[in-house]
Design a protein around this motif. Structure first.
Motif, mmCIF file in Angstrom:
data_model
loop_
_atom_site.group_PDB
_atom_site.id
_atom_site.type_symbol
_atom_site.label_atom_id
_atom_site.label_comp_id
_atom_site.label_asym_id
_atom_site.label_seq_id
_atom_site.Cartn_x
_atom_site.Cartn_y
_atom_site.Cartn_z
ATOM 1 N N GLY A 67 47.426 84.160 7.799
ATOM 2 C CA GLY A 67 47.096 83.638 6.479
ATOM 3 C C GLY A 67 45.601 83.608 6.263
ATOM 4 N N ALA A 68 45.215 83.626 5.000
ATOM 5 C CA ALA A 68 43.811 83.516 4.616
ATOM 6 C C ALA A 68 43.705 82.616 3.394
ATOM 7 C CB ALA A 68 43.220 84.883 4.318
ATOM 8 N N SER A 69 42.662 81.814 3.351
ATOM 9 C CA SER A 69 42.449 80.887 2.241
ATOM 10 C C SER A 69 40.967 80.866 1.901
ATOM 11 C CB SER A 69 42.921 79.477 2.620
ATOM 12 O OG SER A 69 42.739 78.563 1.557
ATOM 13 N N ASP A 70 40.651 80.870 0.607
ATOM 14 C CA ASP A 70 39.258 80.900 0.164
ATOM 15 C C ASP A 70 39.099 79.998 -1.051
ATOM 16 O OD1 ASP A 70 36.700 82.885 0.662
ATOM 17 O OD2 ASP A 70 36.820 82.225 -1.418
ATOM 18 N N ARG A 71 37.927 79.386 -1.168
ATOM 19 C CA ARG A 71 37.694 78.466 -2.292
ATOM 20 C C ARG A 71 37.535 79.186 -3.611
ATOM 21 N NH1 ARG A 71 32.287 77.779 -4.000
ATOM 22 N NH2 ARG A 71 30.722 78.735 -2.655
ATOM 23 N N HIS A 77 34.805 73.522 -3.865
ATOM 24 C CA HIS A 77 35.416 73.421 -2.551
ATOM 25 C C HIS A 77 36.871 73.847 -2.621
ATOM 26 C CE1 HIS A 77 36.192 69.567 -4.501
ATOM 27 N NE2 HIS A 77 37.151 69.330 -3.651
ATOM 28 N N ASN A 78 37.459 74.059 -1.458
ATOM 29 C CA ASN A 78 38.818 74.582 -1.374
ATOM 30 C C ASN A 78 39.828 73.448 -1.373
ATOM 31 O OD1 ASN A 78 41.037 76.193 -1.005
ATOM 32 N ND2 ASN A 78 40.340 77.127 0.893
ATOM 33 N N ASN A 270 41.014 78.541 -6.280
ATOM 34 C CA ASN A 270 41.224 78.673 -4.849
ATOM 35 C C ASN A 270 42.370 79.659 -4.628
ATOM 36 O OD1 ASN A 270 41.079 75.073 -4.684
ATOM 37 N ND2 ASN A 270 39.353 76.481 -4.590
ATOM 38 N N VAL A 271 42.310 80.424 -3.539
ATOM 39 C CA VAL A 271 43.335 81.420 -3.287
ATOM 40 C C VAL A 271 43.788 81.345 -1.833
ATOM 41 C CG1 VAL A 271 41.523 83.147 -2.925
ATOM 42 C CG2 VAL A 271 43.868 83.891 -3.268
ATOM 43 N N THR A 272 45.102 81.292 -1.635
ATOM 44 C CA THR A 272 45.681 81.211 -0.292
ATOM 45 C C THR A 272 46.914 82.086 -0.215
ATOM 46 O OG1 THR A 272 44.886 78.940 0.007
ATOM 47 C CG2 THR A 272 46.643 79.681 1.473
ATOM 48 N N VAL A 273 47.032 82.842 0.892
ATOM 49 C CA VAL A 273 48.196 83.695 1.091
ATOM 50 C C VAL A 273 48.540 83.739 2.570
ATOM 51 C CG1 VAL A 273 46.723 85.753 1.201
ATOM 52 C CG2 VAL A 273 49.152 86.016 0.773
#
Length: 281
Positions: A67-71, A77-78, A270-273
């Motif tokens: 997984g990856a997560s970015d603010r 902030h995230n 924010n993006v998370t997958v």
């Protein structure tokens, strides 16, 4: 001593800040906005917030799930969170999106994700079915998030989507508008969840003390071919093609590529997958 990123107190000899996770012995880079130095968590020259460990996070397990997560490009902030795990030969993931309009949304998402994966593993090890474990984990996550509130006017909140993946059965559970997709190696993508929304961006269900309904919806899915199970927040799916056109041989590289796609498309959230490889037995 104090952490150079967030200003929290840190014990001498500790390698990481317990508040933000930054490595204490490493100096922060200069502010990207003006070149100034960070003090007490902010640039002493322009006031920009210092980078935090949660601004960009990548996780990968031995199974290949990643997984990856970015603010994103516009948030300070995230507020997203993800947690991965394994139990009884099954791959587990929970992704949560903090509700920006609520107080301390990042606390809600982090607690929900960690609680969800922990309870999923415990329930499966105790012999629960995938669906029963999914519902129990979501219910416990909801209680955990509700406990963060000091009143109904101070109630952190988040969305929730979980995945339990095995070679013969995949089960997803969700509350809110974070999604799960099935991406077969050869064939069209399938959206497995329905958004709990009244209109674009208006949630009808979430986790939090002020939620009217935190009942988890669950869906079992039998894959008929190898593929990837994807769980993500709206910071990603808002930029995806419909139907989703995406393939990745290596989940971590795929997760990075999807985050990069969202950022290149505007990255307003924010993006998370999380990508979970599923191979037929």
């Amino acid at each position: 001593m104090k952490c150079p990123a967030c200003g929290a107190s840190a014990l001498q000899g500790h390698a990481f800040c317990e508040q933000c996770g930054i490595r204490l012995e490493e100096a922060l880079p200069a502010c990207t906005a003006c070149g100034g130095d960070f003090e007490e968590g902010y640039c002493a020259q322009c006031g920009r917030r210092a980078p935090a460990a949660s601004d960009h996070v990548e996780l990968v397990l031995d199974s290949g799930m990643a997984g990856a997560s970015d603010r994103g490009l516009r948030h300070s902030h995230n507020q997203d969170a993800m947690a991965l795990g394994e139990a009884e030969g099954l791959q587990l993931a929970v992704v949560c999106d903090g509700v920006t309009q609520s107080p301390r949304p990042e606390s809600a998402s982090t607690l929900a994700a960690q609680t969800g994966v922990t309870i999923l593993a415990e329930e499966l090890k105790a012999g629960s079915t995938q669906e029963s474990a999914t519902r129990a984990a979501c219910a416990r996550a909801a209680l955990a998030v509700a406990s963060l509130a000091t009143s109904l006017d101070d109630a952190p909140a988040c969305t929730y989507v979980s995945a339990v993946a095995g070679p013969d059965l995949v089960t997803v559970g969700w509350v809110g508008d974070s999604r799960a997709y099935w991406l077969p190696d050869d064939g069209p993508a399938v959206l497995l969840t329905d958004d709990d929304v009244a209109s674009a961006g208006v949630l009808t269900a979430w986790l939090g003390a002020d939620a009217r309904d935190t009942g988890c919806r669950a869906l079992g899915f039998v894959p008929d071919s190898p593929g990837l199970l994807m769980v993500c927040t709206d910071g990603l799916w808002g930029y995806l093609d419909e139907p989703v056109t995406f393939r990745a041989a290596v989940p971590l590289e795929g997760a990075r590529a999807l985050v990069d796609r969202a950022l290149a498309s505007g990255g307003r959230d924010n993006v998370t997958v999380v990508l979970i490889p599923v191979r037929r037995a």
